[in-house]
Design a protein around this motif. Structure first.
Motif, PDB file in Angstrom:
ATOM      1  N   ALA A 265       0.853  -1.208   0.000  1.00  0.00           N
ATOM      2  CA  ALA A 265       0.000   0.000   0.000  1.00  0.00           C
ATOM      3  C   ALA A 265       0.881   1.247   0.000  1.00  0.00           C
ATOM      4  N   ARG A 266       2.011   1.162   0.708  1.00  0.00           N
ATOM      5  CA  ARG A 266       2.909   2.321   0.769  1.00  0.00           C
ATOM      6  C   ARG A 266       3.485   2.633  -0.627  1.00  0.00           C
ATOM      7  N   GLN A 267       3.846   1.568  -1.367  1.00  0.00           N
ATOM      8  CA  GLN A 267       4.409   1.769  -2.709  1.00  0.00           C
ATOM      9  C   GLN A 267       3.335   2.264  -3.689  1.00  0.00           C
ATOM     10  N   LEU A 268       2.132   1.742  -3.507  1.00  0.00           N
ATOM     11  CA  LEU A 268       1.016   2.171  -4.357  1.00  0.00           C
ATOM     12  C   LEU A 268       0.784   3.675  -4.208  1.00  0.00           C
ATOM     13  N   ALA A 269       0.967   4.149  -2.982  1.00  0.00           N
ATOM     14  CA  ALA A 269       0.759   5.574  -2.709  1.00  0.00           C
ATOM     15  C   ALA A 269       1.755   6.423  -3.516  1.00  0.00           C
ATOM     16  N   ARG A 270       2.977   5.892  -3.731  1.00  0.00           N
ATOM     17  CA  ARG A 270       3.961   6.665  -4.530  1.00  0.00           C
ATOM     18  C   ARG A 270       3.444   6.855  -5.953  1.00  0.00           C
ATOM     19  N   LEU A 271       2.822   5.803  -6.504  1.00  0.00           N
ATOM     20  CA  LEU A 271       2.283   5.913  -7.874  1.00  0.00           C
ATOM     21  C   LEU A 271       1.127   6.897  -7.916  1.00  0.00           C
ATOM     22  N   ARG A 272       0.283   6.831  -6.872  1.00  0.00           N
ATOM     23  CA  ARG A 272      -0.899   7.708  -6.863  1.00  0.00           C
ATOM     24  C   ARG A 272      -0.473   9.161  -6.704  1.00  0.00           C
ATOM     25  N   ARG A 273       0.581   9.375  -5.881  1.00  0.00           N
ATOM     26  CA  ARG A 273       1.068  10.760  -5.717  1.00  0.00           C
ATOM     27  C   ARG A 273       1.546  11.322  -7.046  1.00  0.00           C
ATOM     28  N   ALA A 274       2.101  10.433  -7.902  1.00  0.00           N
ATOM     29  CA  ALA A 274       2.573  10.897  -9.220  1.00  0.00           C
ATOM     30  C   ALA A 274       1.407  11.019 -10.203  1.00  0.00           C
TER      31      ALA A 274
END
Ligand code: ATP
Ligand code: MG
Length: 305
Positions: A265-274
């Protein structure tokens, strides 16, 4: 993103081993289900899609084979593409030119990225033959991993900055027009929720935009674990420790999956932030993914695309 399957070409790329071929095949199933005559193109000598789709023995390289209703596969090969092309131009060329190996070697030595360009020409030719005239409505390119895929996508431009005229440059311009056209082509990245794969996807999005002016239509985040337990359930699971070994193992597995889901979920958040359009695809718990599993991945994509 909703109209991705309506285009003529979808390029699927991402880090090595993240599930590009799996997602490309599932997209192919989805498009064929929707009535589109679809061809999946493998490159670099890969011939795994026919087997994955339940077709048995892979056909010879360069042969287009219908593996299931409205879904074909082919392995594009630069030497074969050049021979076919020269054969089409046979009337205008000396016969000795048609001996494939020699002419391919000439061409490959003369032009950097020649193999990549020939593959892209093959892809564009497949996309040009309309479904109504026995061709295809959609071409899905199961492209190599990120760096190599970007080189492949840049190959028409690389060629035309060196060779400005002639039939090959004209073909390269044709490929470029397809790659530039958001109505006709789309780019899909496959990723997994780990630090390296996400970083590579973020770099891919940037390079694609810098080199081609195009955006990723979607990022399929593959092998996703769902968070199955609430905090209260995890606490209750913790209290089961110390009982039978089988129970201990099950509890430990539950904690492991939960922890992985949390990290993902933490890594997914990096994609969503971009601001990348993320489509997550679940991890399929099967010994080996085959046709049935691909159908499940396709069902999943159908709900998201
Ligand atoms: N959602 C999934 N659940 C479980 N296993 C998966 C999933 N997606 C892919 N796999 C498995 O992961 C492995 C790698 O998948 P795949 O071959 O599609 O990756 P790839 O990115 O095409 O690899 P390469 O870079 O070598 O071409 C395969 O064994 C495949 O069956
Ligand atoms: Mg692959």
């Amino acid at each position: 993103m909703a109209d991705l399957l309506e285009r003529k070409l979808i390029v699927v790329t991402g880090k090595g081993g993240v599930g590009k071929s799996t997602i490309a095949a599932a997209l192919g199933i989805l498009a064929a289900r929707g009535g589109r005559r679809t061809i999946l193109v493998e490159v670099g000598g890969q011939r795994q899609l026919p087997r994955l789709l339940g077709h048995g023995q892979p056909p010879p390289i360069g042969n287009e084979v219908e593996v299931t209703d409205r879904l074909w596969t082919v392995t594009a090969d630069p030497e074969r593409a050049l021979t076919d092309w020269l054969a089409g131009a046979a009337g205008r060329l000396p016969a000795r030119f048609l001996t494939s190996r020699t002419s391919f070697q000439y061409f490959a030595a003369a032009a950097p990225g020649a193999g990549e360009l020939l593959n892209m020409i093959k892809v564009a030719d497949l996309a040009r033959r309309s479904g109504r005239r026995g061709g295809y409505d959609l071409v899905i390119l199961d492209a190599p991993a990120t760096g190599h895929a970007l080189a492949m996508l840049a190959s028409p431009q690389t060629f035309t900055t060196i060779v400005r005229g002639g039939p090959m440059a004209a073909k390269a311009h044709e490929v470029q027009a397809l790659l530039d056209d958001p109505q006709r082509s789309g780019y899909l990245a496959v990723c997994q929720s780990n630090e390296l794969a996400v970083s590579e996807t973020l770099e891919l999005a940037q390079s694609l935009s810098a080199k081609t002016g195009r955006q990723l239509e979607a990022v399929a985040v593959n092998c996703a674990y769902s968070r199955r337990f609430s905090a209260a359930e995890l606490e209750r699971l913790g209290q089961l420790d110390g009982e039978l070994p089988a129970v201990r193992n099950a509890v430990s597995a539950a904690h492991t999956v939960n922890e992985r889901a949390r990290l993902q979920a933490r890594q997914l958040a990096r994609l969503r932030r971009a601001k990348l359009p993320v489509v997550s695809v679940p991890f399929i718990f099967e010994h080996r993914l085959e046709r049935r599993a691909l159908e499940r991945v396709a069902d999943h994509l159908a709900r998201k695309l």
